[in-house]
Design a protein around this motif. Structure first.
Motif, PDB file in Angstrom:
ATOM      1  N   HIS A 159       0.828  -1.212   0.000  1.00  0.00           N
ATOM      2  CA  HIS A 159       0.000   0.000   0.000  1.00  0.00           C
ATOM      3  C   HIS A 159       0.863   1.263   0.000  1.00  0.00           C
ATOM      4  O   HIS A 159       0.572   2.219  -0.736  1.00  0.00           O
ATOM      5  CB  HIS A 159      -0.920  -0.002   1.219  1.00  0.00           C
ATOM      6  CG  HIS A 159      -2.022  -0.994   1.109  1.00  0.00           C
ATOM      7  ND1 HIS A 159      -2.747  -1.445   2.197  1.00  0.00           N
ATOM      8  CD2 HIS A 159      -2.536  -1.651   0.040  1.00  0.00           C
ATOM      9  CE1 HIS A 159      -3.651  -2.316   1.802  1.00  0.00           C
ATOM     10  NE2 HIS A 159      -3.542  -2.463   0.491  1.00  0.00           N
ATOM     11  N   LEU A 160       1.906   1.275   0.808  1.00  0.00           N
ATOM     12  CA  LEU A 160       2.759   2.464   0.860  1.00  0.00           C
ATOM     13  C   LEU A 160       3.615   2.603  -0.397  1.00  0.00           C
ATOM     14  O   LEU A 160       4.065   3.713  -0.713  1.00  0.00           O
ATOM     15  CB  LEU A 160       3.637   2.412   2.101  1.00  0.00           C
ATOM     16  CG  LEU A 160       2.901   2.654   3.425  1.00  0.00           C
ATOM     17  CD1 LEU A 160       3.870   2.659   4.583  1.00  0.00           C
ATOM     18  CD2 LEU A 160       2.123   3.961   3.396  1.00  0.00           C
ATOM     19  N   LEU A 161       3.859   1.506  -1.111  1.00  0.00           N
ATOM     20  CA  LEU A 161       4.564   1.616  -2.380  1.00  0.00           C
ATOM     21  C   LEU A 161       3.764   2.421  -3.405  1.00  0.00           C
ATOM     22  O   LEU A 161       4.341   3.008  -4.329  1.00  0.00           O
ATOM     23  CB  LEU A 161       4.871   0.225  -2.949  1.00  0.00           C
ATOM     24  CG  LEU A 161       6.113  -0.479  -2.424  1.00  0.00           C
ATOM     25  CD1 LEU A 161       6.201  -1.889  -2.999  1.00  0.00           C
ATOM     26  CD2 LEU A 161       7.377   0.302  -2.767  1.00  0.00           C
ATOM     27  N   ALA A 162       2.442   2.430  -3.240  1.00  0.00           N
ATOM     28  CA  ALA A 162       1.617   3.218  -4.166  1.00  0.00           C
ATOM     29  C   ALA A 162       1.964   4.701  -4.074  1.00  0.00           C
ATOM     30  O   ALA A 162       2.064   5.396  -5.097  1.00  0.00           O
ATOM     31  CB  ALA A 162       0.138   2.984  -3.855  1.00  0.00           C
ATOM     32  N   LEU A 163       2.162   5.201  -2.833  1.00  0.00           N
ATOM     33  CA  LEU A 163       2.546   6.599  -2.664  1.00  0.00           C
ATOM     34  C   LEU A 163       3.926   6.865  -3.251  1.00  0.00           C
ATOM     35  O   LEU A 163       4.134   7.853  -3.965  1.00  0.00           O
ATOM     36  CB  LEU A 163       2.527   6.956  -1.173  1.00  0.00           C
ATOM     37  CG  LEU A 163       3.009   8.359  -0.801  1.00  0.00           C
ATOM     38  CD1 LEU A 163       2.116   9.412  -1.450  1.00  0.00           C
ATOM     39  CD2 LEU A 163       3.034   8.524   0.716  1.00  0.00           C
ATOM     40  N   ALA A 164       4.890   5.972  -2.964  1.00  0.00           N
ATOM     41  CA  ALA A 164       6.234   6.141  -3.522  1.00  0.00           C
ATOM     42  C   ALA A 164       6.218   6.062  -5.044  1.00  0.00           C
ATOM     43  O   ALA A 164       6.960   6.787  -5.721  1.00  0.00           O
ATOM     44  CB  ALA A 164       7.167   5.082  -2.931  1.00  0.00           C
TER      45      ALA A 164
END
Length: 962
Positions: free
Chosen positions: A307-312
């Motif tokens: 999920h946090l890779l989506a922001l990155a």
């Protein structure tokens, strides 16, 4: 025909037969099993009521002929454990019509007989501990193969172990959970991404108050059925048996999958382990209930990471698009592409290479700007903070799951009970026995007797008196010294192999570049650099994949040599070795391109040579950052596509195909006769791949995390490719766990263990690496220095000419200059004095100014980013505020529950006392003659009332008072 039973030490009903022919007896046995006998379901005993909680599998060999000598083999009939045991009470629901008998021909060799004796003694101990067992009824149908023993834990065992382990279970008290405060709008927006699980929303809005299980308080718990009160994961965790697998006595031990209709297995298969659910949230509660907390935490961690890779990925795409939109306005690349500048460059190799114009490297210069622009610095800072934010967010998520899964608020003694002291590994105990000379005196059977007791495979409350062990003997550092020496030597050797592989690829690049430069075909010469770079990276990738598999096996072997005492120590040491070896293997080629390539090549007229013939390679005209980007992207994508996906799909299927072919090649008499007999669930599960732990799953994600964080300044699209891979990886792993692997033992865990420390270390290391990449690999610092110190107009005009030094071609060493005589001066990329200065070819003042700026940037960057990381970690609390408040509320509710219980007891006693006092008053007077025995437990009423707060405090762990 008299039948005499032998002693009951094996807990099996065995009839020695001497007067009946074996063939006739075999016919009687088959008639008994087939005549009106309905086998139990695949998940139950033959009675169809007792659930199979665990399966033990062993290999056996029986005589190929029924006419063997009676002295060699025994002939007997063995029950499957369904017959009532002498002197024991048979569980309710077990009837004689479910009994099964098989023909036991006895072992064919002493070693097999020794294993049978060990198994019988071990199984006898398991029965004495309260477990119920059922043997396979197919032994009479095959000569060689597997024997299956099913294990069932009755309520008495489950409740006893649950109380000892302090397993938290739901009480009857229901209250609103955390999600009850969630807005209705958010629930509606979130609904399409939720898995389609019945009653999921209602269950998320309500929560049962949980408390450690106690057999004295059964009336407080929400027990609808004793058979289903403890879920399958809890049952398998209680009955877990692994001790004698390492000794070869048992081949395998595992709980069964549960593919019944509307079961957890079916829900996981439909709503998790398929690509159609790729955009839905993972049903973490179901995963935890089916596989246990340890595997549940892995998939939860993988979900948070994805999920946090989506922001990155979003920020990385913006940085990449910025490079695309500004490429036509980038002055340095425009100057390199300008043919009127006429920068004549020095040859790239000796003799065969000619002088060339800088404008021919226009494509490389433009591509380099896509990844080497001012936005890259911002992205490097962002990703360093992103790594800190990811770890802090995971800690919050982990604490939330601990709360949801009833693993918070555990006192110290509860933690020790939940994680009892681990028993030594079988290999450790064997070496300990060898050291104390027990194995020399008693042989294999006495050596293994130490491992026979259930206390070495089950929870401590199931233990029986242990067999004699060495007194205070233990393995010292002298015993482990040879293993440590081999470990250090082998790791250094593996590092040498990794560096040798990198060096071999370097030699390949140098040699092939020289050969292509000597080609007469102008097209080959023009594409030489691209050809060499692409093929070299592919070779690097193949070498990395091969060495990865080798290093994984080497790490296991080296860890065994250290003789770790417990499985936890073994796993931690294995993880550290495997990570160290695979880290060096994956990143060594990238480190070379980032920090070493072109740094030690020398200058025209004074180049550095390898083996006196091969000149060290230099970076491309646009810098080494574009080559670093190519190297990183190909290795990262190749590992994800080949190693993480193709290997995970293809290798298990090839192994399954190999087992099927091997089974078909076996002699017909060595295979189970399946005519008219359906495979049971334990057969299907045994044909699956065994579960080897989560280390490979974590390892591939940790290596990927390194690609995303360490060199992200050179490849802003790395998070995007990692995101796309992980979206598929989650469903691929889910499908593998549900359909390709045997069901793992449910292991209780509150965190991801040593992996968090590795992630934290990589996050800190990434700050330093990105600082050096920006400072020394890219041209960001030289551009800043030129613009603010040397540019006459304060712009980037003239930057390319500023970075190129002059060389007098007459200073070439004899035999190294090209044949052309029209060129007198050539240019090369470096900060050196011109040949006409007083100190020709020495580093110029610009060089030292740029070097100082680079070092200053490294110090400033890492201190600034680390300070911001500490600030982010301080701002984000580890435990969410709502969970802290909910925990306090639960303690209050728990106190109320037990206070109400004590009040009900008090009211009952008061009513009984009043009734008894009234009767006594009628019979005798005065009241002072009332016997003190009427008070509860011989205490006065006030004294008993004073005990209530201490009772509640002992039950809840919260002090109360009146």
């Amino acid at each position: 025909m008299p039948v005499m039973p032998p002693p009951l030490s094996s807990r099996l009903l065995r009839f020695s037969v001497h007067c009946v022919s074996p063939l006739a007896l075999l016919q009687v046995v088959n008639n008994f099993m087939d005549a009106g006998h309905e086998p139990g379901k695949g998940l139950y005993f033959a009675d169809g009521k007792r659930k199979v909680d665990y399966v033990l599998v062993y290999q056996y060999r029986r005589p190929s002929s029924l006419h063997e000598s009676p002295g060699q083999h025994r002939l007997s009939v063995i029950s499957n454990g369904s017959f009532p045991r002498v002197g024991s009470k048979e569980p309710e629901g077990v009837k004689e019509e479910h009994a099964e008998v098989v023909l036991d021909m006895g072992p064919a060799d002493p070693a097999e007989g020794e294993k049978i004796m060990i198994r019988e003694e071990f199984e006898a101990n398991l029965r004495e501990a309260g477990l119920e067992m059922e043997r396979d009824n197919e032994v009479s149908h095959k000569v060689h193969g597997q024997g299956f023993i099913r294990v069932h834990a009755p309520w008495q065992v489950l409740s006893r172990e649950a109380e000892f382990l302090k397993i938290k279970v739901p009480t009857k008290k229901v209250y609103k959970g955390l999600s009850a405060t969630m807005s209705a709008v958010w629930r509606k927006l979130n609904q399409p991404f939720q898995p389609n699980i019945p009653h999921l929303q209602q269950q998320s809005r309500t929560k049962f108050l949980s408390h450690s299980f106690s057999r004295d308080k059964l009336h407080l718990y929400n027990i609808e059925s004793k058979d289903t009160f403890f879920d399958n994961a809890t049952r398998s965790r209680i009955v877990r048996i692994t001790t004698l697998i390492a000794k070869g006595v048992y081949d395998s031990a595992f709980p069964l999958h549960d593919p019944e209709l509307f079961s957890l297995f079916q829900l996981l298969h439909d709503e998790w382990a398929r690509y159609g659910a790729i955009f839905k949230y993972q049903p973490l509660d179901l995963i935890r209930n089916y596989f246990g907390e340890k595997i549940g935490l892995y998939f939860a961690w993988l979900g948070v990471y994805t999920h946090l890779l989506a922001l990155a990925s979003l920020v990385g795409i913006i940085v990449f698009l910025y490079g695309c939109f500004t490429i036509d306005s980038n002055i340095p690349s425009l100057e390199m592409c300008d043919e009127t500048q006429n920068f004549t460059m020095c040859p790239l190799c000796d003799r065969a290479c000619d002088y060339w114009h800088l404008s021919t490297a226009c494509g490389t210069a433009r591509a380099s700007h896509l990844f080497d622009n001012p936005a890259t610095v911002f992205f490097a800072i962002f990703m360093s903070l992103w790594a800190v934010m990811f770890l802090e967010h995971w800690k919050r998520r982990q604490n939330s799951l601990n709360y949801s899964w009833n693993m918070t608020g555990m006192e110290e003694e509860e933690v020790l009970a939940s994680r009892p002291q681990e028993h030594p590994r079988p290999k450790y105990e064997t070496l300990l026995l060898q050291k104390s000379h027990h194995i020399l005196s008693y042989g294999l059977h006495s050596c293994v007797k130490v491992l026979l007791n259930p206390s070495r495979s089950l929870s401590p409350s199931l233990s029986l008196p242990l067999s004699p062990q060495p007194g205070d003997e233990k393995l010292t550092w002298r015993d482990r010294l040879p293993g440590y020496f081999i470990n250090i030597s082998s790791i250094l050797l593996m590092f040498g192999v990794t560096f040798a592989a990198v060096f071999g690829v370097i030699m390949y690049r140098i040699t092939v570049s020289a050969l292509l430069a000597m080609s007469q075909d102008p097209q080959i010469k023009s594409n030489a650099r691209v050809t060499v770079t692409a093929t070299a990276v592919i070779i690097n990738l193949v070498v990395i994949l091969i060495l990865d598999e080798i290093y994984g096996s080497v790490a296991v072997w080296l860890t065994e040599l250290e003789i770790p005492k417990t499985e936890t120590n073994f796993e931690e040491r294995l993880i550290l070795k495997a990570f160290l070896l695979k880290f060096m293997n994956a990143y060594a080629p990238i480190f070379y391109v980032a920090f070493f390539k072109g740094r030690f090549a020398g200058r025209p007229g004074d180049y550095v040579y390898i083996f006196n013939d091969y000149r060290m390679e230099e970076c491309a005209p646009g810098g080494c950052l574009i080559e670093l980007c190519i190297q990183l992207s190909i290795i990262m994508l190749g590992k994800q596509l080949i190693q993480n996906n193709v290997f995970e799909i293809a290798i298990p299927k090839l192994k399954k195909l190999f087992r099927s072919l091997k089974e078909k090649k076996r002699a017909p008499e060595e295979r189970v006769e399946q005519t008219g007999r359906a495979l049971r669930q334990w057969h299907l599960d045994y044909n699956l791949e065994p579960f080897d732990g989560l280390t490979p799953e974590y390892m591939e994600m940790i290596i990927q995390f390194g690609f995303v964080s360490l060199f992200v300044a050179s490849f802003p699209l790395a998070p995007l490719f990692a995101l796309l891979n992980n979206i598929i990886e989650i469903r691929l792993d889910a499908k593998k766990f549900v359909t390709e692997l045997r069901r793992p033992d449910a292991v209780r865990a509150k965190d991801i263990g040593i992996w968090y420390n590795i992630l934290s270390g990589l996050g800190k290391f990434s700050v330093i690496i990105n600082a050096f990449v920006i400072s020394f690999t890219s041209d960001f610092i030289p551009r800043l220095v030129y613009q603010y110190m040397y540019s006459e107009t304060g712009t980037m005009h003239g930057f390319i000419d500023h970075t190129l030094s002059y060389f007098n071609v007459s200073h070439f060493k004899a035999g190294t200059a090209p044949a052309s005589s029209a060129v007198t001066v050539c240019r090369y990329k470096d900060y050196r004095e011109p040949p006409w200065s007083s100190e020709p070819y020495q580093f110029s003042r610009q060089y030292w100014a740029v070097l100082a700026a680079r070092l200053a940037f490294v110090i400033l960057f890492q201190n600034l980013v680390m300070f911001m990381g500490v600030l982010v970690a301080w701002v984000i609390p580890d435990v969410p505020k709502n969970i802290s408040e909910q925990l306090k509320r639960e303690k209050t509710l728990l106190v109320d529950v037990f206070m109400n219980e004590e009040k009900e007891k008090l009211q009952l006693i008061q009513s009984l006392f009043s009734k008894e006092a009234t009767q006594t008053r009628q019979q005798q007077s005065p009241l002072s003659q009332l016997s003190k025995s009427s008070w509860p437990r011989g205490r006065g009423f006030v004294e008993w009332l004073a005990v209530i707060p201490r009772t509640v405090e002992a039950d809840t762990g919260v002090g109360v008072g009146f």
